[in-house]
Write an enzyme that holds these catalytic residues in place. Structure first.
Site, mmCIF file in Angstrom:
data_model
loop_
_atom_site.group_PDB
_atom_site.id
_atom_site.type_symbol
_atom_site.label_atom_id
_atom_site.label_comp_id
_atom_site.label_asym_id
_atom_site.label_seq_id
_atom_site.Cartn_x
_atom_site.Cartn_y
_atom_site.Cartn_z
ATOM 1 N N ASP A 103 38.456 53.860 39.355
ATOM 2 C CA ASP A 103 39.293 53.399 40.357
ATOM 3 C C ASP A 103 39.169 51.784 40.602
ATOM 4 O O ASP A 103 40.043 50.915 40.734
ATOM 5 C CB ASP A 103 38.959 54.068 41.783
ATOM 6 C CG ASP A 103 37.719 54.396 42.525
ATOM 7 O OD1 ASP A 103 36.806 53.777 41.377
ATOM 8 O OD2 ASP A 103 37.499 54.690 43.486
ATOM 9 N N ASP A 106 33.558 46.831 41.810
ATOM 10 C CA ASP A 106 33.182 46.207 42.847
ATOM 11 C C ASP A 106 32.024 45.081 42.505
ATOM 12 O O ASP A 106 32.257 44.274 41.656
ATOM 13 C CB ASP A 106 32.849 46.914 44.188
ATOM 14 C CG ASP A 106 32.876 46.085 45.431
ATOM 15 O OD1 ASP A 106 32.155 45.220 45.569
ATOM 16 O OD2 ASP A 106 33.814 46.315 46.228
ATOM 17 N N THR A 107 30.721 45.610 42.936
ATOM 18 C CA THR A 107 29.596 44.968 42.371
ATOM 19 C C THR A 107 29.117 45.131 40.974
ATOM 20 O O THR A 107 28.585 44.374 40.211
ATOM 21 C CB THR A 107 28.238 45.295 43.153
ATOM 22 O OG1 THR A 107 28.061 46.735 42.869
ATOM 23 C CG2 THR A 107 28.532 45.140 44.495
ATOM 24 N N ASN A 109 27.708 47.686 40.027
ATOM 25 C CA ASN A 109 26.426 48.659 39.958
ATOM 26 C C ASN A 109 26.664 50.210 39.410
ATOM 27 O O ASN A 109 26.082 50.718 38.729
ATOM 28 C CB ASN A 109 25.749 48.918 41.228
ATOM 29 C CG ASN A 109 25.183 47.939 41.953
ATOM 30 O OD1 ASN A 109 24.715 46.924 41.181
ATOM 31 N ND2 ASN A 109 25.162 47.605 43.239
ATOM 32 N N LEU A 111 29.305 50.901 37.564
ATOM 33 C CA LEU A 111 29.669 50.701 36.179
ATOM 34 C C LEU A 111 28.424 50.464 35.211
ATOM 35 O O LEU A 111 28.246 51.107 33.965
ATOM 36 C CB LEU A 111 30.443 49.374 36.055
ATOM 37 C CG LEU A 111 31.242 49.167 34.519
ATOM 38 C CD1 LEU A 111 31.850 50.393 34.279
ATOM 39 C CD2 LEU A 111 31.840 48.172 34.511
ATOM 40 N N ARG A 168 43.087 58.942 50.272
ATOM 41 C CA ARG A 168 43.137 58.656 48.966
ATOM 42 C C ARG A 168 44.679 59.230 48.301
ATOM 43 O O ARG A 168 44.881 58.713 47.269
ATOM 44 C CB ARG A 168 42.105 60.069 48.361
ATOM 45 C CG ARG A 168 40.785 59.726 48.679
ATOM 46 C CD ARG A 168 39.889 60.501 47.737
ATOM 47 N NE ARG A 168 38.560 60.838 48.105
ATOM 48 C CZ ARG A 168 37.645 59.774 47.684
ATOM 49 N NH1 ARG A 168 37.916 58.838 46.902
ATOM 50 N NH2 ARG A 168 36.465 59.797 48.092
HETATM 51 P P1 XMP Z 1 30.459 49.213 42.782
HETATM 52 O O1 XMP Z 1 29.927 48.291 43.723
HETATM 53 O O2 XMP Z 1 29.433 50.099 42.203
HETATM 54 O O3 XMP Z 1 31.595 49.994 43.565
HETATM 55 O O4 XMP Z 1 31.094 48.504 41.699
HETATM 56 C C1 XMP Z 1 32.159 51.000 42.771
HETATM 57 C C2 XMP Z 1 32.393 52.132 43.845
HETATM 58 O O5 XMP Z 1 32.370 51.642 45.213
HETATM 59 C C3 XMP Z 1 33.407 52.223 45.788
HETATM 60 N N1 XMP Z 1 34.232 50.990 46.514
HETATM 61 C C4 XMP Z 1 35.253 51.157 47.315
HETATM 62 N N2 XMP Z 1 35.763 52.234 47.850
HETATM 63 N N3 XMP Z 1 37.474 50.631 48.901
HETATM 64 C C5 XMP Z 1 36.766 51.940 48.569
HETATM 65 O O6 XMP Z 1 37.542 52.801 49.069
HETATM 66 C C6 XMP Z 1 36.920 49.609 48.413
HETATM 67 O O7 XMP Z 1 37.189 48.503 48.723
HETATM 68 C C7 XMP Z 1 35.628 49.983 47.403
HETATM 69 N N4 XMP Z 1 34.781 49.023 46.714
HETATM 70 C C8 XMP Z 1 33.859 49.951 46.356
HETATM 71 C C9 XMP Z 1 34.091 53.152 44.921
HETATM 72 O O8 XMP Z 1 33.912 54.234 45.066
HETATM 73 C C10 XMP Z 1 33.636 52.590 43.518
HETATM 74 O O9 XMP Z 1 33.680 53.546 42.537
HETATM 75 MG MG MG Z 2 34.456 55.541 42.729
#
Ligand code: XMP
Ligand code: MG
Length: 178
Positions: A103, A106-107, A109, A111, A168
């Site tokens: 979906d 973000d960071t 982690n 992935l 969701r």
């Molecule tokens: P990372 O930091 O591991 O994040 O790349 C991935 C997971 O963190 C959740 N995520 C979010 N969920 N709004 C959300 O509802 C956001 O802005 C958001 N940023 C990160 C998400 O589950 C994703 O798979």
């Molecule tokens: Mg997710």
């Protein structure tokens, strides 16, 4: 400007349903062409990716499979911080081209954790498809093959993404108003 409330917070529409749909058309077309002739398994990361995975996969014309895994986060009893276990593997991905369906990246982690596991399990190729990507938050160097939308570093909900479990089901993506 479309605004919605979820629990105690207000969000504003960032990406419309129409924009999402036409972007998925383009990504599916690209994947259908790039991976023709490959032995492909799509791998959705639950919970957030369930809508994107469904909408993307119904547009895929490749003879392929889809499967889902989930990350279980829990605090370790030792001081080593949170441990993230990948649960739900029921697909042999050895020698397959795996398309990870996320979906949001973000960071990175999550992935990185999934990617490492795919390498251990000997996938022959790994492609990443993510609906949303926060370039300002991304800290890894794994290449993102298919990106729906690059978005600012704001908290978003809708289209599979949640705020405390809610939101969701929203057909478009909303960003938290600061
Ligand atoms: P990372 O930091 O591991 O994040 O790349 C991935 C997971 O963190 C959740 N995520 C979010 N969920 N709004 C959300 O509802 C956001 O802005 C958001 N940023 C990160 C998400 O589950 C994703 O798979
Ligand atoms: Mg997710």
């Amino acid at each position: 400007m479309k605004e919605i409330n979820i629990l105690d917070k207000t969000f504003r529409e960032l990406i419309t349903e129409q924009e999402i749909n036409s972007r998925i058309d383009e990504i599916a077309k690209q994947i259908n062409s790039d991976l023709a002739g490959h032995d492909v398994v799509f791998l959705g990361i639950l919970n957030g990716a369930f809508l994107f995975a469904a909408d993307l996969y119904r547009r895929i014309k490749l003879e392929s499979r889809i499967s889902f895994i989930k990350l279980a986060s829990y605090e370790g009893t030792s001081s080593s911080g949170s441990i993230r276990e990948l649960i739900g593997w029921n697909e042999d991905i050895r020698n397959k081209t795996v398309v990870v369906v996320e979906d949001i990246v973000d960071t990175g982690n999550t992935l990185e954790r999934v990617f490492g596991e795919l390498v251990i399990r000997k996938a022959s190729g790994i492609k990443i498809a993510t609906m949303l990507y926060k370039p300002d938050a991304y800290k890894k160097d794994i290449f993102l093959d298919y990106v729906g939308f690059r978005i600012p570093n704001d908290f978003v909900v809708g289209y599979g993404l949640d705020y405390d479990g809610f939101g969701r089901n929203l057909p478009s993506v909303y960003a938290l108003i600061k």
